[in-house]
Write a protein that holds these residues in place. Sequence first.
Motif, PDB file in Angstrom:
ATOM      1  N   TRP A 137       0.837  -1.205   0.000  1.00 26.56           N
ATOM      2  CA  TRP A 137       0.000   0.000   0.000  1.00 26.56           C
ATOM      3  C   TRP A 137       0.874   1.258   0.000  1.00 26.56           C
ATOM      4  O   TRP A 137       0.428   2.319   0.430  1.00 26.56           O
ATOM      5  CB  TRP A 137      -0.917   0.008   1.226  1.00 26.56           C
ATOM      6  CG  TRP A 137      -1.920  -1.095   1.273  1.00 26.56           C
ATOM      7  CD1 TRP A 137      -1.898  -2.207   2.062  1.00 26.56           C
ATOM      8  CD2 TRP A 137      -3.119  -1.190   0.496  1.00 26.56           C
ATOM      9  NE1 TRP A 137      -2.996  -2.985   1.827  1.00 26.56           N
ATOM     10  CE2 TRP A 137      -3.775  -2.383   0.864  1.00 26.56           C
ATOM     11  CE3 TRP A 137      -3.714  -0.366  -0.480  1.00 26.56           C
ATOM     12  CZ2 TRP A 137      -4.975  -2.786   0.300  1.00 26.56           C
ATOM     13  CZ3 TRP A 137      -4.906  -0.771  -1.042  1.00 26.56           C
ATOM     14  CH2 TRP A 137      -5.519  -1.963  -0.657  1.00 26.56           C
ATOM     15  N   GLN A 140      -0.691   4.642  -1.405  1.00 23.64           N
ATOM     16  CA  GLN A 140      -1.832   5.123  -0.625  1.00 23.64           C
ATOM     17  C   GLN A 140      -1.368   5.584   0.759  1.00 23.64           C
ATOM     18  O   GLN A 140      -1.866   6.583   1.287  1.00 23.64           O
ATOM     19  CB  GLN A 140      -2.883   4.013  -0.505  1.00 23.64           C
ATOM     20  CG  GLN A 140      -3.556   3.651  -1.820  1.00 23.64           C
ATOM     21  CD  GLN A 140      -2.632   2.945  -2.797  1.00 23.64           C
ATOM     22  OE1 GLN A 140      -1.866   2.064  -2.406  1.00 23.64           O
ATOM     23  NE2 GLN A 140      -2.710   3.319  -4.067  1.00 23.64           N
ATOM     24  N   MET A 377      -3.238  -1.263  -7.115  1.00 22.94           N
ATOM     25  CA  MET A 377      -2.863  -0.147  -6.245  1.00 22.94           C
ATOM     26  C   MET A 377      -1.423   0.276  -6.457  1.00 22.94           C
ATOM     27  O   MET A 377      -1.029   1.395  -6.089  1.00 22.94           O
ATOM     28  CB  MET A 377      -3.120  -0.488  -4.773  1.00 22.94           C
ATOM     29  CG  MET A 377      -2.231  -1.550  -4.205  1.00 22.94           C
ATOM     30  SD  MET A 377      -2.746  -3.196  -4.733  1.00 22.94           S
ATOM     31  CE  MET A 377      -1.689  -4.194  -3.663  1.00 22.94           C
ATOM     32  N   THR A 385      -5.976   5.697  -5.032  1.00 25.54           N
ATOM     33  CA  THR A 385      -5.895   6.700  -3.971  1.00 25.54           C
ATOM     34  C   THR A 385      -7.011   7.726  -4.087  1.00 25.54           C
ATOM     35  O   THR A 385      -7.612   8.128  -3.079  1.00 25.54           O
ATOM     36  CB  THR A 385      -4.529   7.407  -4.012  1.00 25.54           C
ATOM     37  OG1 THR A 385      -3.488   6.430  -3.916  1.00 25.54           O
ATOM     38  CG2 THR A 385      -4.396   8.386  -2.867  1.00 25.54           C
TER      39      THR A 385
END
Length: 417
Positions: A137, A140, A377, A385
Amino acid sequence: MSESSAEAVAHAASAAVASAADATAGGWRRATGIAGAAIGVLAAGAAAGVALERMTVGRGMRRKAQLALDSTGPYGSLRGTPGKAYAEDGTELYYEVDDVEPEGGPAPRRRRLFGRKAPLPVTVVFSHGYCLNQDSWHFQRAALRGVVRTVHWDQRSHGRSGRGVAQIQGDEPVTIDQLGSDLKAVVDAAAPDGPIVLVGHSMGGMTVMALAAQYPDFIRERVVGTALVGTSSGRLGEVNFGLPVAGVNAVRRVLPGVLKALGQRAELVEKGRRATAELFAGIIKRYSFASRDVDPGVERFAERMIEGTPIDVVAEFYPAFTDHDKTEALAHFTDMPVLVLAGVADLVTPSEHSEAIADLLPEAELVLVPDAGHLVMLEHPEVVTDRLADLLTRVGAVPAGATVGGYGSTSSTAQPR
């Protein structure tokens, strides 16, 4: 890859897996090179398939490029306040917390991405996928850092978390329900109070569903929003991973037994994986990304995460996906804002599975990202995001009208339903 060549590759792969299954102890050294490559497919989140494009690159040149990317790439470098939670069986679960920066503190630029008002005390909990870790991640996390309180954790036997105690000491199979219980332990330790937004990718999304199935009161009382990214509520045994039917059926027949056998020969198989690194990298790219122009640093970042998952962990977790069915648990998310997002070209958890989830949650926002694979992602971080920021706006975690930008770029655009 043409259909005829795919069939030939599938046949060769299934033959290799079958021969590995029948190998004697003396034949393991000969078999592990091929078997390691086949298991690399699973490490990429797939059941079978081969991508050969990188075999044309010289091994020495590729190794130099890897070292250069490893030394300069910023991906996965973000760290937060560490913490530990303990699962019901005693497994140590590692997590990190990024707290909201106090008013007047550093990094006002990031705060302005969402406006000047302080967000509500919401904690966003990120759960990663199979053979990955919390660093998946990265984009993000970078975008939300200092704006919203976030928790990033490593699933059992992944990343910095400990090996599953029930698996090592009790020889018990991993279950998705067990992962849901693990998530509850992490939330209890890292965010014992206040509203929660749950975000899960692939296996992480399944973990979120398992949490809902086991703790419906917790979902009703504390969870104010959910994001399910590239995941499935069930029927994963029907996924063909982009292979012809004959190849898929052949691999499915032998794969569970082969995985169990290879998991018991982890040291030899790991040597095989290292020896077939170029082929392994091609497999990872095929089953992780769909774009042709993915940042090489991001590709290498994904490789490192997946390569870092021990082969016996790959073997332990794989059977759990066939048994996974949390369709009924989706009902617990009907009364909250939900984001369902998937890459159109995802070969691991096809976008049709996300559409099926959205059909059961008619008020959810369904976003299909063109030219995106399973690791959407990382491949198109700005889309993920942006939609996640919108979800946080809808739950009141950040001021209305806010968006996030500047943490990755792509020419593709999302297609909301």
